[in-house]
Design a protein around this motif. Structure first.
Motif, PDB file in Angstrom:
ATOM      1  N   GLY A 182      20.739   2.678  42.922  1.00  0.00           N
ATOM      2  CA  GLY A 182      20.573   4.121  43.014  1.00  0.00           C
ATOM      3  C   GLY A 182      19.720   4.678  41.906  1.00  0.00           C
ATOM      4  N   VAL A 183      19.625   5.991  41.904  1.00  0.00           N
ATOM      5  CA  VAL A 183      18.884   6.734  40.889  1.00  0.00           C
ATOM      6  C   VAL A 183      19.762   7.891  40.428  1.00  0.00           C
ATOM      7  CG1 VAL A 183      16.552   6.141  41.659  1.00  0.00           C
ATOM      8  CG2 VAL A 183      17.766   8.065  42.708  1.00  0.00           C
ATOM      9  N   ALA A 184      19.297   8.565  39.389  1.00  0.00           N
ATOM     10  CA  ALA A 184      20.139   9.606  38.801  1.00  0.00           C
ATOM     11  C   ALA A 184      19.291  10.739  38.248  1.00  0.00           C
ATOM     12  CB  ALA A 184      20.992   9.008  37.677  1.00  0.00           C
ATOM     13  N   THR A 185      19.962  11.864  38.067  1.00  0.00           N
ATOM     14  CA  THR A 185      19.372  12.998  37.363  1.00  0.00           C
ATOM     15  C   THR A 185      20.513  13.898  36.899  1.00  0.00           C
ATOM     16  OG1 THR A 185      17.622  14.661  37.455  1.00  0.00           O
ATOM     17  CG2 THR A 185      19.060  14.488  39.377  1.00  0.00           C
ATOM     18  N   ALA A 186      20.176  14.995  36.195  1.00  0.00           N
ATOM     19  CA  ALA A 186      21.202  15.869  35.612  1.00  0.00           C
ATOM     20  C   ALA A 186      20.804  17.319  35.797  1.00  0.00           C
ATOM     21  CB  ALA A 186      21.374  15.577  34.122  1.00  0.00           C
ATOM     22  N   ASP A 187      21.806  18.181  35.967  1.00  0.00           N
ATOM     23  CA  ASP A 187      21.506  19.578  36.306  1.00  0.00           C
ATOM     24  C   ASP A 187      20.612  20.251  35.283  1.00  0.00           C
ATOM     25  OD1 ASP A 187      23.871  21.539  34.715  1.00  0.00           O
ATOM     26  OD2 ASP A 187      24.215  19.391  34.858  1.00  0.00           O
TER      27      ASP A 187
ATOM     28  N   PHE B  41      14.376  20.777  40.798  1.00  0.00           N
ATOM     29  CA  PHE B  41      15.221  20.012  41.721  1.00  0.00           C
ATOM     30  C   PHE B  41      16.097  20.934  42.562  1.00  0.00           C
ATOM     31  CE2 PHE B  41      19.202  17.638  42.578  1.00  0.00           C
ATOM     32  CZ  PHE B  41      18.689  16.528  43.223  1.00  0.00           C
ATOM     33  N   TRP B  42      16.455  22.080  42.024  1.00  0.00           N
ATOM     34  CA  TRP B  42      17.293  23.026  42.773  1.00  0.00           C
ATOM     35  C   TRP B  42      16.663  23.340  44.135  1.00  0.00           C
ATOM     36  CZ3 TRP B  42      22.094  25.046  41.848  1.00  0.00           C
ATOM     37  CH2 TRP B  42      22.494  26.154  42.615  1.00  0.00           C
ATOM     38  N   ASN B  43      15.334  23.494  44.139  1.00  0.00           N
ATOM     39  CA  ASN B  43      14.635  23.810  45.385  1.00  0.00           C
ATOM     40  C   ASN B  43      14.033  22.583  46.072  1.00  0.00           C
ATOM     41  OD1 ASN B  43      14.913  26.760  45.293  1.00  0.00           O
ATOM     42  ND2 ASN B  43      13.626  26.610  43.465  1.00  0.00           N
TER      43      ASN B  43
END
Length: 717
Positions: free
Chosen positions: A10-15, A46-48
């Motif tokens: 997988g991959v990841a990100t943060a708010d 990323f929100w949009n």
């Protein structure tokens, strides 16, 4: 290996690092603003654009996606929940599920709402009510979104949150929010750390309980950051945590970390000599807040209108050797012919004699050579901050210098106000109550070490200066020093000694400007720093030690032991051998110099083996692993290849590793750092500073990751 679950990549990100700022602050937004760090701004939007990034991950072959929920968006006011924000995250998670991905959701990813930080009179995450606040948030998330969540991460890297409350003697500032008041002693710092650690265990355990009340089958864990150390050293380091029997023992350890036993003073106490603040220089001195910002410029004749820094210009350009601009010129003018000069005057003379067509330096240095047919053109990029250097361990002196600088700025409103550094929502703290006045009624800075006592005993402040720069430091006809820097020096002497005339100026050139603050004791610095990091509780993986029941109850309450459904871990950096230079390099990552950090892939299999032995029967997830553009001779692609190989070896030996998540899917705003190769972990590159379209561009590492996933899938039974 007989695995209950199919293995997932997988991959990841943060708010905070990817969602565009919406005008409502979380604690990190305030921290970045008041510390003068780079704000997130639009981030990756990323929100949009989450659908685009999920599609990119699916194309790589990923079957897991980690994201975090913005607590500040979901609970904008205490116990007031945003239906709109929850609906958004529902759509994001549904999009991931539709793409065939398991979802890994982090609840608290290094940031929290301002109302949480303000609770308990500003105690924030130290407050006794913090565990219940996290539990309520977790319950709300599980109730509203739990049908779309496969794994919960309650607290991201909980063992790193302590660095918002304690800092090493080599650090000028706390690495993480919220920070401490300026005169917090090592005892006060560790007192707060000893409140925080059990609070984090309780927050996790109560959050897990509330999640599983709403979703009985939910799988809940965390992801402590683990360093790769030689196994014998890791065992020795862990004993610092497991043998602690009382808070008093832990407090004594704090002095090793936050206070240097030996003062490393040199020829001068402080150096105010146009020293540009760089990460490399922070390896050899403590620095004040910046007091001036210079900008990189080119000095040239008006008829030369070529595009400076265009990467293709092939002219002749001069620079002063052994300076910061000399190290940067290759990036700005890679195709130019560079000529090196001993000083700016010689470079300007060469320009007037047509030996070069331009001179590269900052505007402070070059301004005096303008006129008579020469002009300055400012180059794009970040300003060069000038700061005051002093010896490591001089915490008292650093506080006094920063305080004097702020007073000086307040009295000179026209002065460039580079940074305004504060702490966030701390309990009421009055300086008058914390340190006494002297006979003149002036408040004195408290003695956290010997640095101020030594100056007061001598009765004079020794200041290194670099004369010859108009406006900053010059000598008049009578030999007196004039300009901004001597004026600041006198303001510091007034604060420390009560008399602005008690200054001895020492002219310095070149590297002397730095080295004059240090003595031969500096040679012991790397050993001292390594001992400070790895000779205390904080250098251990205390989170997993607590979860395994190996810590005293004052650190990990008994009812928190074993509250894991899987064991998560983050691994990035390690060193295979014990010697001070190696361990010193390992601390580069803690100082956010990721490109300088040491890479040791084999440590990952050792860590997975150790984790399986400590938590028999528990599945293991590598929740974060990844690399900046390059580090320690590894490109990001080679780094991924090497570390995934170690995960596969562990699985072949029966270690129950369930998933591997690469940090990160795209370039992100990495916690207030300038965006460059040192802070870009993205499989897909985004030019965050210059591309208004925020285009996602594949890299060699994304292609490598896709290949590794495909090869692994082909081998799977």
């Amino acid at each position: 290996a007989n695995m209950a679950q199919p293995f997932r990549f997988g991959v990841a990100t943060a708010d905070h690092q990817c969602e565009a700022y919406d005008g409502r602050d979380d604690v990190r937004d305030v921290w970045e603003r008041v510390r003068g760090l780079v704000p997130r701004g639009r981030a990756t939007d990323f929100w949009n654009r989450y659908r685009e990034d999920v599609a990119l991950a699916a194309k790589l072959g990923c079957t897991a996606f980690r994201l975090s929920l913005s607590w500040a968006r979901l609970e904008p006011e205490p116990s007031t929940w945003s239906d709109e924000a929850f609906a958004h995250y529902h759509d994001v998670l549904q999009c991931m599920r539709d793409a065939g991905m398991a979802t890994v959701v982090t609840l608290v990813h290094n940031t929290w709402p301002l109302h949480v930080q303000a609770a308990g009179g500003g105690a924030g995450i130290l407050d006794d009510g913090f565990p219940d606040r996290v539990a309520r948030f977790a319950a709300e998330a599980a109730e509203r979104l739990g049908d779309l969540i496969d794994y919960y991460v309650t607290l991201n890297e909980p063992n790193q949150l302590v660095y918002g409350y304690i800092k090493g003697f080599w650090m000028r500032a706390y690495p993480m929010p919220p920070g401490q008041p300026p005169y917090a002693s090592s005892e006060q710092q560790m007192h707060d750390v000893l409140r925080l650690i059990p609070n984090l265990f309780r927050a996790h355990a109560r959050a897990r309980e509330s999640i599983q009340r709403a979703r009985p089958q939910a799988r809940v864990g965390t992801n402590p950051l683990v360093l790769g150390l030689p196994p014998w050293l890791q065992r020795l380091v862990d004993r610092n945590a497991t043998r602690l029997q009382s808070p008093e023992q832990a407090r004594r350890q704090a002095e090793r970390l936050s206070q240097s036993a030996i003062l490393e003073g040199g020829k001068v106490d402080i150096s105010i000599a146009q020293i540009t603040l760089t990460k490399t220089r922070e390896d050899s001195a403590l620095f004040s807040e910046p007091y001036y910002t210079a900008h990189l410029c080119v000095l040239h004749a008006p008829e030369h209108t070529f595009a400076f820094g265009s990467q293709t210009w092939q002219g002749r350009i001069g620079v002063v050797s052994d300076t910061l601009p000399a190290t940067l010129i290759g990036g700005y003018f890679p195709a130019a012919q560079v000529e090196y000069y001993p000083n700016a005057g010689a470079a300007a003379q060469a320009l007037r004699g047509n030996f070069v067509e331009a001179v590269f330096d900052d505007d402070v240095t070059l301004a005096q050579y303008t006129g008579n047919g020469l002009q300055l053109t400012q180059l794009p990029g970040h300003g060069q901050h000038f700061a005051i250097a002093m010896a490591f361990g001089s915490r008292s002196l650093l506080n006094a210098v920063d305080r004097a600088l702020r007073e000086f700025k307040s009295k000179h409103p026209g002065m460039p106000d580079v940074l305004n550094r504060k702490t966030i929502a701390q309990p009421a703290h009055t300086e008058a109550a914390s340190h006494p006045g002297d006979a003149s009624g002036r408040r004195r800075d408290p003695d956290l070490d010997q640095s101020l006592k030594r100056i007061r005993k001598r009765g004079v402040l020794r200041v290194g200066v670099h004369p010859g720069v108009a406006g900053l430091c010059e000598r008049d006809a009578h030999g007196a020093y004039t300009g901004l820097e001597p004026d600041i020096a006198r303001a510091i002497a007034l604060r420390i000694l009560g008399d602005e005339s008690k200054v001895q100026f020492v002219p310095l050139r070149g590297e002397q400007r730095m080295s004059a603050t240090r003595s031969w004791v500096q040679m012991l610095y790397t050993l001292r720093k390594s001992f400070a990091i790895f000779g205390t509780l904080l250098g251990t993986n205390w989170w997993n030690l607590g979860m395994a029941g190996e810590l005293a109850a004052f650190l990990c309450p008994a009812d928190c032991v074993g509250t894991l459904d899987y064991v998560g871990l983050d691994y990035y950096w390690g060193v295979p051998a014990f010697w001070p230079g190696q361990l010193h390099r390992l601390s580069a990552a803690a100082d956010f110099r990721y490109a300088n950090a040491p890479v040791w892939p084999s440590a990952l299999e050792l860590i997975l083996n150790d984790t399986a032995a400590r938590f028999p029967g528990k599945p293991i997830i590598v929740i974060e692993n990844g690399c900046v553009t390059s580090a320690d001779g590894f490109s990001r692609a080679k780094y991924l290849e090497a570390h995934i190989r170690e995960v596969q070896r562990a699985r072949e030996r029966g270690i129950p590793v369930e998933a591997y998540l690469c940090w990160s899917i795209t370039s992100n705003r990495e916690w207030g750092l300038h965006f460059d190769d040192n802070s870009d972990f993205g499989l897909f590159h985004i030019d965050l500073d210059n591309d208004p379209d925020l285009k996602r561009t594949p890299t060699e590492s994304s292609q490598t990751y896709a290949r590794l996933i495909a090869e692994s899938t082909a081998k799977a039974p």
